[in-house]
Write a protein that holds these residues in place. Structure first.
Motif, PDB file in Angstrom:
ATOM      1  N   LYS A  45      51.461  64.732  45.400  1.00  0.00           N
ATOM      2  CA  LYS A  45      52.213  65.950  45.093  1.00  0.00           C
ATOM      3  C   LYS A  45      51.962  67.046  46.112  1.00  0.00           C
ATOM      4  O   LYS A  45      52.753  67.989  46.223  1.00  0.00           O
ATOM      5  CB  LYS A  45      51.844  66.452  43.695  1.00  0.00           C
ATOM      6  N   HIS A  77      61.657  62.927  42.708  1.00  0.00           N
ATOM      7  CA  HIS A  77      62.629  63.449  43.668  1.00  0.00           C
ATOM      8  C   HIS A  77      62.272  63.020  45.092  1.00  0.00           C
ATOM      9  O   HIS A  77      63.071  63.164  46.013  1.00  0.00           O
ATOM     10  CB  HIS A  77      62.708  64.967  43.593  1.00  0.00           C
ATOM     11  N   LYS A  94      57.697  70.368  47.146  1.00  0.00           N
ATOM     12  CA  LYS A  94      57.435  71.348  46.104  1.00  0.00           C
ATOM     13  C   LYS A  94      58.709  71.855  45.420  1.00  0.00           C
ATOM     14  O   LYS A  94      58.621  72.590  44.433  1.00  0.00           O
ATOM     15  CB  LYS A  94      56.682  72.546  46.689  1.00  0.00           C
ATOM     16  N   SER A  95      59.862  71.462  45.943  1.00  0.00           N
ATOM     17  CA  SER A  95      61.122  71.991  45.390  1.00  0.00           C
ATOM     18  C   SER A  95      61.575  71.218  44.159  1.00  0.00           C
ATOM     19  O   SER A  95      61.094  70.122  43.908  1.00  0.00           O
ATOM     20  CB  SER A  95      62.211  71.947  46.460  1.00  0.00           C
ATOM     21  N   ARG A 108      65.379  63.493  47.213  1.00  0.00           N
ATOM     22  CA  ARG A 108      65.461  64.314  48.419  1.00  0.00           C
ATOM     23  C   ARG A 108      65.146  63.498  49.678  1.00  0.00           C
ATOM     24  O   ARG A 108      65.803  63.642  50.696  1.00  0.00           O
ATOM     25  CB  ARG A 108      64.503  65.507  48.317  1.00  0.00           C
ATOM     26  N   GLN A 146      57.673  71.796  51.755  1.00  0.00           N
ATOM     27  CA  GLN A 146      58.668  72.623  51.069  1.00  0.00           C
ATOM     28  C   GLN A 146      59.585  71.766  50.191  1.00  0.00           C
ATOM     29  O   GLN A 146      59.869  72.107  49.041  1.00  0.00           O
ATOM     30  CB  GLN A 146      59.502  73.399  52.094  1.00  0.00           C
ATOM     31  N   ILE A 147      60.037  70.630  50.741  1.00  0.00           N
ATOM     32  CA  ILE A 147      60.890  69.708  49.969  1.00  0.00           C
ATOM     33  C   ILE A 147      60.099  69.118  48.806  1.00  0.00           C
ATOM     34  O   ILE A 147      60.596  68.997  47.684  1.00  0.00           O
ATOM     35  CB  ILE A 147      61.439  68.602  50.886  1.00  0.00           C
ATOM     36  N   SER A 159      55.482  71.380  57.400  1.00  0.00           N
ATOM     37  CA  SER A 159      55.829  72.524  56.553  1.00  0.00           C
ATOM     38  C   SER A 159      57.141  72.293  55.815  1.00  0.00           C
ATOM     39  O   SER A 159      57.280  72.644  54.640  1.00  0.00           O
ATOM     40  CB  SER A 159      55.914  73.806  57.390  1.00  0.00           C
ATOM     41  N   ARG A 160      58.099  71.680  56.494  1.00  0.00           N
ATOM     42  CA  ARG A 160      59.384  71.379  55.838  1.00  0.00           C
ATOM     43  C   ARG A 160      59.196  70.294  54.786  1.00  0.00           C
ATOM     44  O   ARG A 160      59.784  70.352  53.698  1.00  0.00           O
ATOM     45  CB  ARG A 160      60.420  70.942  56.880  1.00  0.00           C
TER      46      ARG A 160
END
Length: 218
Positions: A45, A156, A217-218, A188, A214-215, A210-211
């Motif tokens: 996660k 996801h 955690k979205s 995703r 971000q995905i 970083s991207r």
């Protein structure tokens, strides 16, 4: 100070990981801890995964960039399209996770001496499967298991761990089927962890960590 000069974090019993930004240039983030289902799930996660040799300390990684496949970008060669059309293989899900994992551990890989799927790792991922957190995709030919893959499913994002082929193109077949399923179910991305030519040929691409986080955690 260079990140490679910073001391590594040694994990204890507490379920926690340092920020992924503290990983060194190779992506190594922390050492130690355990492979409990709770720690493994926390790791995935947070964009972290274990990778180490037998009889060694557990190593936790979060490389930058991160190799991923966006499901709609799967590349299917003409030869693979032919295999898909002709139904050379058939696919099942979660029917023999243990066998898939065992094959992934045993299969010989170019440039690798031995396997990173240690007995400890083997036991840990089988426990994740029994808890419904890991999945396997099995490829069959004439009733025989000839390929497959397994990974951790976050709902996801599918975190791919390993694949194997006993027949040419069997693992490609599994990966393509996984990508199509992820596309249908609005995942995703598929996490492929690190670059390989094989994954790149199937459409996987490196993106900034970083991207990826971000995905995730979205």
């Amino acid at each position: 100070m260079d990140k490679n000069d910073l001391p590594l974090t040694f994990l204890g019993k507490k379920l926690e990981f340092p920020p992924v930004e503290l990983a060194n240039d190779d992506g190594l983030l922390a050492v130690g801890g355990d492979l409990s289902p709770e720690r493994l799930l926390l790791a995935y996660k947070n964009g972290v995964f274990p990778w180490f040799n037998e009889d060694a300390l557990i190593l936790w990684w979060s490389p930058d960039p991160r190799m991923v496949l966006f499901p709609k970008e799967i590349k299917i060669s003409k030869s693979m399209r032919k295999i898909l059309r002709e139904n050379t293989f058939s696919l099942t899900q979660n029917t023999c996770f243990d066998q898939v994992l065992d094959h992934c551990a045993k299969v010989e890989r170019k440039g690798q001496d031995g396997t990173w799927i240690t007995p400890e790792m083997n036991k840990a991922y089988k426990e994740l499967f029994h808890r419904g957190l890991a999945k396997s995709f099995e490829v069959w030919e004439e009733g025989q298991l000839v390929g497959g893959l397994y990974g951790v499913d976050l709902g996801h994002v599918f975190c791919g761990e390993s694949m194997f082929s006993l027949k040419p193109n069997a693992s490609k077949f599994a990966f393509i089927k996984l990508a199509r399923l992820c596309l249908e179910q609005n995942y995703r991305l598929i996490d492929c962890q690190v670059y390989t030519e094989h994954l790149a040929s199937l459409g996987a691409t490196p993106i900034p960590r970083s991207r990826f986080i971000q995905i995730l955690k979205s």
